[in-house]
Design a protein around this motif. Structure first.
Motif, PDB file in Angstrom:
ATOM      1  N   ARG A  41       0.863  -1.335   0.051  1.00 33.96           N
ATOM      2  CA  ARG A  41       0.209   0.029   0.051  1.00 33.96           C
ATOM      3  C   ARG A  41       0.879   1.250   0.039  1.00 33.96           C
ATOM      4  O   ARG A  41       0.486   2.344   0.564  1.00 33.96           O
ATOM      5  CB  ARG A  41      -0.831   0.071   1.185  1.00 33.96           C
ATOM      6  N   LEU A  42       2.147   1.295  -0.977  1.00 34.29           N
ATOM      7  CA  LEU A  42       3.021   2.265  -0.917  1.00 34.29           C
ATOM      8  C   LEU A  42       3.112   2.861  -2.406  1.00 34.29           C
ATOM      9  O   LEU A  42       3.121   1.968  -3.066  1.00 34.29           O
ATOM     10  CB  LEU A  42       4.353   1.684   0.014  1.00 34.29           C
ATOM     11  N   ILE A  43       2.823   4.125  -2.514  1.00 36.05           N
ATOM     12  CA  ILE A  43       3.285   4.683  -3.790  1.00 36.05           C
ATOM     13  C   ILE A  43       4.641   4.868  -3.793  1.00 36.05           C
ATOM     14  O   ILE A  43       5.208   6.029  -3.236  1.00 36.05           O
ATOM     15  CB  ILE A  43       2.491   5.911  -4.051  1.00 36.05           C
ATOM     16  N   GLU A  99      14.580  -0.052  -1.306  1.00 29.85           N
ATOM     17  CA  GLU A  99      13.788  -0.604   0.012  1.00 29.85           C
ATOM     18  C   GLU A  99      14.443  -0.745   1.076  1.00 29.85           C
ATOM     19  O   GLU A  99      13.841  -0.423   2.321  1.00 29.85           O
ATOM     20  CB  GLU A  99      13.175  -2.008  -0.563  1.00 29.85           C
ATOM     21  N   GLN A 100      15.613  -1.252   1.144  1.00 30.82           N
ATOM     22  CA  GLN A 100      16.485  -1.519   2.392  1.00 30.82           C
ATOM     23  C   GLN A 100      16.607  -0.468   3.016  1.00 30.82           C
ATOM     24  O   GLN A 100      16.704  -0.322   4.188  1.00 30.82           O
ATOM     25  CB  GLN A 100      17.573  -2.331   1.943  1.00 30.82           C
ATOM     26  N   ILE A 101      17.046   0.679   2.294  1.00 32.65           N
ATOM     27  CA  ILE A 101      17.371   1.853   2.966  1.00 32.65           C
ATOM     28  C   ILE A 101      16.406   2.954   3.221  1.00 32.65           C
ATOM     29  O   ILE A 101      16.166   3.578   4.272  1.00 32.65           O
ATOM     30  CB  ILE A 101      18.648   2.532   1.798  1.00 32.65           C
ATOM     31  N   ALA A 102      15.367   2.866   2.370  1.00 28.72           N
ATOM     32  CA  ALA A 102      14.680   4.034   2.303  1.00 28.72           C
ATOM     33  C   ALA A 102      13.108   3.688   3.060  1.00 28.72           C
ATOM     34  O   ALA A 102      12.392   4.441   3.702  1.00 28.72           O
ATOM     35  CB  ALA A 102      14.387   4.536   1.053  1.00 28.72           C
ATOM     36  N   TYR A 103      12.917   2.578   2.778  1.00 26.54           N
ATOM     37  CA  TYR A 103      11.440   2.019   3.251  1.00 26.54           C
ATOM     38  C   TYR A 103      11.367   0.858   4.428  1.00 26.54           C
ATOM     39  O   TYR A 103      10.605   1.026   5.397  1.00 26.54           O
ATOM     40  CB  TYR A 103      10.829   1.429   2.182  1.00 26.54           C
ATOM     41  N   ARG A 104      12.314  -0.024   4.448  1.00 23.30           N
ATOM     42  CA  ARG A 104      12.481  -1.159   5.358  1.00 23.30           C
ATOM     43  C   ARG A 104      12.501  -0.439   6.851  1.00 23.30           C
ATOM     44  O   ARG A 104      11.748  -1.230   7.795  1.00 23.30           O
ATOM     45  CB  ARG A 104      13.465  -2.138   5.284  1.00 23.30           C
ATOM     46  N   PRO A 105      13.449   0.571   7.158  1.00 27.77           N
ATOM     47  CA  PRO A 105      13.703   0.991   8.406  1.00 27.77           C
ATOM     48  C   PRO A 105      12.133   1.535   8.979  1.00 27.77           C
ATOM     49  O   PRO A 105      11.851   1.335  10.334  1.00 27.77           O
ATOM     50  CB  PRO A 105      14.601   1.907   8.126  1.00 27.77           C
ATOM     51  N   LEU A 106      11.253   2.281   8.206  1.00 23.39           N
ATOM     52  CA  LEU A 106      10.217   3.283   8.612  1.00 23.39           C
ATOM     53  C   LEU A 106       9.087   1.793   8.608  1.00 23.39           C
ATOM     54  O   LEU A 106       8.323   2.020   9.766  1.00 23.39           O
ATOM     55  CB  LEU A 106       9.822   3.873   7.413  1.00 23.39           C
ATOM     56  N   ARG A 107       9.069   0.800   7.918  1.00 21.14           N
ATOM     57  CA  ARG A 107       8.285  -0.287   7.901  1.00 21.14           C
ATOM     58  C   ARG A 107       8.382  -0.993   9.295  1.00 21.14           C
ATOM     59  O   ARG A 107       7.513  -1.485  10.080  1.00 21.14           O
ATOM     60  CB  ARG A 107       8.168  -1.198   6.842  1.00 21.14           C
ATOM     61  N   SER A 112       3.956   5.906   9.622  1.00 21.56           N
ATOM     62  CA  SER A 112       2.835   5.923   8.935  1.00 21.56           C
ATOM     63  C   SER A 112       3.093   5.663   7.289  1.00 21.56           C
ATOM     64  O   SER A 112       4.370   5.847   6.907  1.00 21.56           O
ATOM     65  CB  SER A 112       2.248   7.490   9.259  1.00 21.56           C
ATOM     66  N   ARG A 113       2.105   5.693   6.646  1.00 20.21           N
ATOM     67  CA  ARG A 113       2.270   5.847   4.999  1.00 20.21           C
ATOM     68  C   ARG A 113       2.746   6.923   4.483  1.00 20.21           C
ATOM     69  O   ARG A 113       3.447   7.235   3.638  1.00 20.21           O
ATOM     70  CB  ARG A 113       1.058   5.369   4.381  1.00 20.21           C
ATOM     71  N   LEU A 114       2.410   8.053   5.347  1.00 20.81           N
ATOM     72  CA  LEU A 114       2.989   9.711   4.932  1.00 20.81           C
ATOM     73  C   LEU A 114       4.276   9.592   5.022  1.00 20.81           C
ATOM     74  O   LEU A 114       5.016  10.058   4.148  1.00 20.81           O
ATOM     75  CB  LEU A 114       2.129  10.586   5.824  1.00 20.81           C
ATOM     76  N   ALA A 115       4.999   8.914   6.030  1.00 21.23           N
ATOM     77  CA  ALA A 115       6.311   9.138   6.363  1.00 21.23           C
ATOM     78  C   ALA A 115       7.026   8.307   5.119  1.00 21.23           C
ATOM     79  O   ALA A 115       7.974   8.792   4.759  1.00 21.23           O
ATOM     80  CB  ALA A 115       6.739   8.275   7.606  1.00 21.23           C
ATOM     81  N   ALA A 116       6.323   7.070   4.689  1.00 20.09           N
ATOM     82  CA  ALA A 116       7.108   6.352   3.608  1.00 20.09           C
ATOM     83  C   ALA A 116       6.955   7.368   2.254  1.00 20.09           C
ATOM     84  O   ALA A 116       7.829   7.140   1.379  1.00 20.09           O
ATOM     85  CB  ALA A 116       6.385   5.192   3.482  1.00 20.09           C
ATOM     86  N   LEU A 117       5.814   7.816   2.108  1.00 24.35           N
ATOM     87  CA  LEU A 117       5.515   8.707   0.940  1.00 24.35           C
ATOM     88  C   LEU A 117       6.652   9.844   0.950  1.00 24.35           C
ATOM     89  O   LEU A 117       7.316  10.232  -0.114  1.00 24.35           O
ATOM     90  CB  LEU A 117       4.137   9.268   1.058  1.00 24.35           C
ATOM     91  N   ILE A 118       7.064  10.393   1.883  1.00 25.75           N
ATOM     92  CA  ILE A 118       7.894  11.442   1.960  1.00 25.75           C
ATOM     93  C   ILE A 118       9.259  10.949   1.723  1.00 25.75           C
ATOM     94  O   ILE A 118      10.080  11.640   0.991  1.00 25.75           O
ATOM     95  CB  ILE A 118       8.047  12.247   3.384  1.00 25.75           C
ATOM     96  N   SER A 119       9.491   9.875   2.286  1.00 26.17           N
ATOM     97  CA  SER A 119      10.963   9.277   2.263  1.00 26.17           C
ATOM     98  C   SER A 119      11.155   8.774   0.564  1.00 26.17           C
ATOM     99  O   SER A 119      11.918   9.042  -0.067  1.00 26.17           O
ATOM    100  CB  SER A 119      10.980   7.734   2.875  1.00 26.17           C
ATOM    101  N   ALA A 120       9.953   8.332  -0.088  1.00 22.09           N
ATOM    102  CA  ALA A 120      10.059   8.211  -1.525  1.00 22.09           C
ATOM    103  C   ALA A 120      10.375   9.446  -2.316  1.00 22.09           C
ATOM    104  O   ALA A 120      11.045   9.400  -3.305  1.00 22.09           O
ATOM    105  CB  ALA A 120       8.401   7.483  -2.080  1.00 22.09           C
ATOM    106  N   ILE A 121       9.704  10.349  -1.944  1.00 23.62           N
ATOM    107  CA  ILE A 121      10.128  11.583  -2.517  1.00 23.62           C
ATOM    108  C   ILE A 121      11.327  12.063  -2.592  1.00 23.62           C
ATOM    109  O   ILE A 121      12.247  12.688  -3.533  1.00 23.62           O
ATOM    110  CB  ILE A 121       9.104  12.898  -2.273  1.00 23.62           C
ATOM    111  N   GLY A 122      11.927  12.060  -1.267  1.00 18.82           N
ATOM    112  CA  GLY A 122      13.149  12.428  -0.894  1.00 18.82           C
ATOM    113  C   GLY A 122      14.317  11.487  -1.724  1.00 18.82           C
ATOM    114  O   GLY A 122      15.261  11.963  -2.368  1.00 18.82           O
ATOM    115  N   ALA A 123      13.964  10.123  -1.810  1.00 19.56           N
ATOM    116  CA  ALA A 123      14.854   9.020  -2.606  1.00 19.56           C
ATOM    117  C   ALA A 123      14.845   9.703  -4.089  1.00 19.56           C
ATOM    118  O   ALA A 123      15.780   9.530  -4.682  1.00 19.56           O
ATOM    119  CB  ALA A 123      14.342   7.702  -2.272  1.00 19.56           C
TER     120      ALA A 123
END
Length: 325
Positions: A41-43, A99-107, A112-123
């Motif tokens: 459920r991550l964009i 995924e290992q650097i930007a998303y897995r630590p958050l997961r 929240s999904r918002l944090a993952a979304l912000i991480s995606a934009i930053g990446a």
């Protein structure tokens, strides 16, 4: 207005062919969005840069081999296979690393999904600038020119494959279309007919129950990013073949349109991703023929708004979360 209809009528079939080719690339990139969204459920907005890495990997193969003229015969087949393998490996590997650097630590922290979304934009922004300032100047010996457009010498001669009336379909266009359809079929079979696919679908539907049934969630997530990245990699190779140009931000606008295609087809739906790509490519080109090329991007994003307003589940609707096991 009459002139607009006349333009559309006279350009209908050429625009149809071009729209399907463009839609093939949109659909392949959209497969990555839909796989990741279906499971997490991550964009993954950094997926556009994964596509960019695929174009750069293919360009690196051409540069490394010193290809300066169209290849033929066995040499051409070997070149295309090598480019596809290298691009898929580079993009798939980059997606797994992302995924290992930007998303897995958050997961792991339950963010929240918002944090993952912000991480995606930053990446996404980081990858664009990193390639512009470091990778491109070093890899292609272009100091200080990392943000310039990079042209590619033609490595596949463009010959007529067949014609329908006055419309000529070239061999490169046919290759792009068939490759996109074949990759979608293979991915659909992988997800729906294999043990690995059952793990992906189980994780998408109910992660907690999947864990109790012995599914390794981390492995499934890593596999999902790998597959999605590989699809973007093959799209990058086909984009380089068709348009013969790349750039550090080549994936930015295309990535947004591929996301539009994923939403249009039904985000989380593998078949819907390619269907959405085809529909978006066609409507874009028809709109450009009717309104003018300056309106091409406007048409694409109007479609996104309309789909979100009136059919947010997309054309096919069903996603991995509700697909039958």
């Amino acid at each position: 207005m009459f002139e607009n209809f006349h333009n559309l009528a006279t350009q209908f079939w050429p625009q149809t062919v071009d729209g399907l080719i463009k839609g093939s690339i949109y659909g392949l990139v959209a497969l990555g969005y839909t796989m990741v969204y279906g499971v997490l459920r991550l964009i993954n907005f950094a997926h556009s840069e994964i596509f960019m890495i695929g174009t750069m990997a293919s360009l690196a193969v051409l540069t490394g081999l010193g290809v300066v003229a169209p290849a033929t015969g066995v040499g051409l087949i070997g070149l295309l296979i090598l480019m596809a393998v290298v691009s898929m490996a580079a993009s798939g590997g980059a997606a797994v690393l992302l995924e290992q650097i930007a998303y897995r630590p958050l997961r792991k922290r339950g963010s929240s999904r918002l944090a993952a979304l912000i991480s995606a934009i930053g990446a996404s922004l980081f990858l664009m600038e990193f390639f512009a300032l470091v990778v491109i100047p070093w890899l292609f010996d272009r100091p200080g020119q990392g943000k310039n457009i990079i042209g590619v010498k033609r490595f596949l001669a463009r010959d007529e494959a067949f014609s329908i009336g006055d419309v000529v379909v070239r061999n490169d266009q046919l290759l792009v279309f068939l490759a996109a359809v074949m990759m979608m079929i293979l991915l659909d079979l992988l997800v729906n007919r294999t043990k690995m696919g059952r793990g992906i679908r189980a994780t998408a539907q109910d992660p907690q129950t999947a864990v109790l049934m012995g599914v390794n969630i981390d492995r499934i997530v890593r596999l999902t990013f790998l597959i999605g990245g590989a699809m973007a990699g093959i799209a990058g190779m086909l984009y380089l073949l068709e348009y013969e140009v790349t750039k550090f931000n080549v994936g930015f606008l295309l990535g947004i349109k591929a996301f539009t295609a994923a939403v249009l087809g039904g985000i989380g739906n593998i078949r819907g991703a390619l269907l959405g790509g085809f529909v978006l490519g066609l409507v874009e080109n028809y709109g450009a023929a009717f309104f003018g090329t300056a309106w091409l991007d406007v048409v694409a994003f109007v479609i996104l708004v309309l789909v979100l307003l009136f059919r947010p589940t997309g054309i096919l609707g069903e996603s991995l979360q509700v697909a039958r096991a």
